[in-house]
Design a protein around this motif. Structure first.
Motif, PDB file in Angstrom:
ATOM      1  N   GLY A 204     -69.717  -9.808   4.091  1.00 45.43           N
ATOM      2  CA  GLY A 204     -71.186  -9.241   4.117  1.00 45.43           C
ATOM      3  C   GLY A 204     -72.039 -10.547   4.632  1.00 45.43           C
ATOM      4  N   ALA A 205     -71.685 -11.637   4.470  1.00 45.29           N
ATOM      5  CA  ALA A 205     -72.589 -12.816   4.647  1.00 45.29           C
ATOM      6  C   ALA A 205     -72.871 -12.827   6.016  1.00 45.29           C
ATOM      7  CB  ALA A 205     -71.982 -13.925   4.073  1.00 45.29           C
ATOM      8  N   ARG A 206     -74.235 -13.003   6.696  1.00 45.50           N
ATOM      9  CA  ARG A 206     -74.585 -13.238   7.903  1.00 45.50           C
ATOM     10  C   ARG A 206     -75.525 -14.414   8.258  1.00 45.50           C
ATOM     11  NH1 ARG A 206     -74.649  -7.153  10.412  1.00 45.50           N
ATOM     12  NH2 ARG A 206     -72.416  -6.382   9.535  1.00 45.50           N
ATOM     13  N   ASP A 207     -75.945 -15.076   7.134  1.00 43.49           N
ATOM     14  CA  ASP A 207     -76.910 -16.078   7.367  1.00 43.49           C
ATOM     15  C   ASP A 207     -76.530 -17.390   7.698  1.00 43.49           C
ATOM     16  OD1 ASP A 207     -75.959 -16.714   5.203  1.00 43.49           O
ATOM     17  OD2 ASP A 207     -77.586 -16.635   3.861  1.00 43.49           O
ATOM     18  N   GLY A 208     -75.300 -17.683   7.470  1.00 44.40           N
ATOM     19  CA  GLY A 208     -74.461 -19.054   8.044  1.00 44.40           C
ATOM     20  C   GLY A 208     -74.962 -20.179   6.908  1.00 44.40           C
ATOM     21  N   ALA A 209     -75.520 -19.646   5.777  1.00 45.96           N
ATOM     22  CA  ALA A 209     -75.637 -20.639   4.695  1.00 45.96           C
ATOM     23  C   ALA A 209     -74.558 -21.437   4.340  1.00 45.96           C
ATOM     24  CB  ALA A 209     -76.422 -19.948   3.607  1.00 45.96           C
ATOM     25  N   GLU A 210     -73.311 -20.656   3.966  1.00 44.11           N
ATOM     26  CA  GLU A 210     -71.908 -21.160   3.747  1.00 44.11           C
ATOM     27  C   GLU A 210     -71.476 -22.415   4.866  1.00 44.11           C
ATOM     28  OE1 GLU A 210     -69.591 -17.738   1.446  1.00 44.11           O
ATOM     29  OE2 GLU A 210     -70.353 -17.314   3.436  1.00 44.11           O
ATOM     30  N   GLY A 211     -71.487 -22.068   5.926  1.00 45.56           N
ATOM     31  CA  GLY A 211     -71.125 -22.773   6.980  1.00 45.56           C
ATOM     32  C   GLY A 211     -72.179 -24.229   7.103  1.00 45.56           C
ATOM     33  N   LEU A 212     -73.384 -23.867   6.914  1.00 49.66           N
ATOM     34  CA  LEU A 212     -74.227 -25.070   6.870  1.00 49.66           C
ATOM     35  C   LEU A 212     -74.147 -26.026   5.692  1.00 49.66           C
ATOM     36  CD1 LEU A 212     -77.488 -23.266   8.376  1.00 49.66           C
ATOM     37  CD2 LEU A 212     -75.868 -24.902   9.518  1.00 49.66           C
ATOM     38  N   ASP A 213     -73.724 -25.331   4.534  1.00 49.63           N
ATOM     39  CA  ASP A 213     -73.602 -26.236   3.271  1.00 49.63           C
ATOM     40  C   ASP A 213     -72.146 -26.861   3.663  1.00 49.63           C
ATOM     41  OD1 ASP A 213     -73.870 -26.979   0.645  1.00 49.63           O
ATOM     42  OD2 ASP A 213     -71.940 -25.881   0.278  1.00 49.63           O
ATOM     43  N   LEU A 214     -71.278 -26.169   4.114  1.00 52.49           N
ATOM     44  CA  LEU A 214     -69.935 -27.186   4.310  1.00 52.49           C
ATOM     45  C   LEU A 214     -69.876 -28.151   5.498  1.00 52.49           C
ATOM     46  CD1 LEU A 214     -66.798 -27.554   3.679  1.00 52.49           C
ATOM     47  CD2 LEU A 214     -66.387 -25.733   4.977  1.00 52.49           C
ATOM     48  N   LEU A 215     -70.799 -27.851   6.491  1.00 50.30           N
ATOM     49  CA  LEU A 215     -71.235 -28.917   7.543  1.00 50.30           C
ATOM     50  C   LEU A 215     -71.860 -30.114   6.734  1.00 50.30           C
ATOM     51  CD1 LEU A 215     -71.795 -29.877  10.144  1.00 50.30           C
ATOM     52  CD2 LEU A 215     -73.824 -28.673  10.091  1.00 50.30           C
ATOM     53  N   ASP A 216     -72.757 -29.951   5.942  1.00 50.90           N
ATOM     54  CA  ASP A 216     -73.315 -30.980   5.155  1.00 50.90           C
ATOM     55  C   ASP A 216     -72.340 -31.868   4.430  1.00 50.90           C
ATOM     56  OD1 ASP A 216     -75.947 -30.273   6.201  1.00 50.90           O
ATOM     57  OD2 ASP A 216     -76.401 -29.148   4.464  1.00 50.90           O
ATOM     58  N   ARG A 217     -71.539 -31.078   3.686  1.00 49.86           N
ATOM     59  CA  ARG A 217     -70.492 -31.818   2.927  1.00 49.86           C
ATOM     60  C   ARG A 217     -69.293 -32.551   3.767  1.00 49.86           C
ATOM     61  NH1 ARG A 217     -67.706 -27.988  -0.710  1.00 49.86           N
ATOM     62  NH2 ARG A 217     -68.639 -26.405   0.687  1.00 49.86           N
ATOM     63  N   LEU A 218     -68.912 -31.889   4.662  1.00 45.81           N
ATOM     64  CA  LEU A 218     -67.990 -32.612   5.734  1.00 45.81           C
ATOM     65  C   LEU A 218     -68.764 -33.762   6.298  1.00 45.81           C
ATOM     66  CD1 LEU A 218     -66.422 -29.421   7.670  1.00 45.81           C
ATOM     67  CD2 LEU A 218     -65.286 -31.084   6.013  1.00 45.81           C
ATOM     68  N   LEU A 219     -69.906 -33.855   6.562  1.00 50.72           N
ATOM     69  CA  LEU A 219     -70.414 -34.975   7.348  1.00 50.72           C
ATOM     70  C   LEU A 219     -70.897 -36.120   6.358  1.00 50.72           C
ATOM     71  CD1 LEU A 219     -72.687 -33.401   9.987  1.00 50.72           C
ATOM     72  CD2 LEU A 219     -70.511 -34.286  10.324  1.00 50.72           C
ATOM     73  N   ALA A 220     -71.104 -35.692   5.152  1.00 52.48           N
ATOM     74  CA  ALA A 220     -71.290 -36.639   4.070  1.00 52.48           C
ATOM     75  C   ALA A 220     -70.098 -37.196   3.676  1.00 52.48           C
ATOM     76  CB  ALA A 220     -71.868 -36.040   2.607  1.00 52.48           C
ATOM     77  N   ALA A 221     -68.797 -36.549   3.685  1.00 52.57           N
ATOM     78  CA  ALA A 221     -67.464 -37.085   3.461  1.00 52.57           C
ATOM     79  C   ALA A 221     -67.174 -38.199   4.686  1.00 52.57           C
ATOM     80  CB  ALA A 221     -66.707 -36.148   3.274  1.00 52.57           C
TER      81      ALA A 221
END
Length: 178
Positions: free
Chosen positions: A57-74
């Motif tokens: 039911g998620a549609r706001d993209g928050a999870e993907g943006l959060d993972l994007l931040d974590r991947l780029l931090a790594a």
């Protein structure tokens, strides 16, 4: 070294379709059905194709943006292409501002997806070779280019999506040679 892609999506059918579409794009194409443990593996890949929603039911993209931040931090040199069914221009611009290399809407055209991933892999290789991630000016230029592309060159709409006035966008376009 092998060229390697990672596709992350919670839908098994999307994983199969994307892996098939990208089979000739990289020597290794891996899939994952969720974000767990991916940041530790970021450096193994030349690019990541990342879904933006994982919870039902998620549609706001928050999870993907959060993972994007974590991947780029790594791995700041890693290129991440985000994809979603529920994308709008504002979400795409937000993703690009946060460091995504590109943004793809589902359903995609296979050749366009492959081209986006080839470009992303080449960018990662270039960044790693030069030992630097994109600087803020590079990110701003890419966000402007993408907004102009999404709005088919309409400066007024691109400026609004970027949260800028038209004159401010024109100044930035001139500074970046656009």
């Amino acid at each position: 070294m092998l060229s390697a892609l990672l596709i992350v999506d919670d839908d098994a059918d999307v994983l199969k379709a994307a892996a098939a579409a990208l089979a000739r794009t990289a020597e290794q194409v891996d899939t994952a059905s969720g974000p767990e443990g991916l940041t530790e593996q970021a450096r193994r890949y030349d690019a990541v194709l990342l879904d933006m929603n994982f919870a039902v039911g998620a549609r706001d993209g928050a999870e993907g943006l959060d993972l994007l931040d974590r991947l780029l931090a790594a791995d700041p040199a890693l290129s991440v292409v985000l994809m979603t069914t529920y994308g709008g221009v504002s979400l795409a611009v937000q993703a690009l501002k946060r460091g995504a290399t590109d943004f793809v809407l589902k359903p995609w055209r296979n050749e366009a997806l492959a081209e986006a991933m080839r470009t992303a892999m080449a960018l990662t290789v270039e960044r790693r070779a030069s030992g630097r991630a994109l600087n803020l000016d590079d990110l701003e230029k890419r966000a402007i280019e993408r907004a102009l592309q999404l709005y088919e060159g309409n400066v007024s709409h691109a400026a609004a999506a970027l949260g800028l006035t038209r004159p401010a966008l024109y100044r930035r376009m001139e500074r970046h040679g656009l």
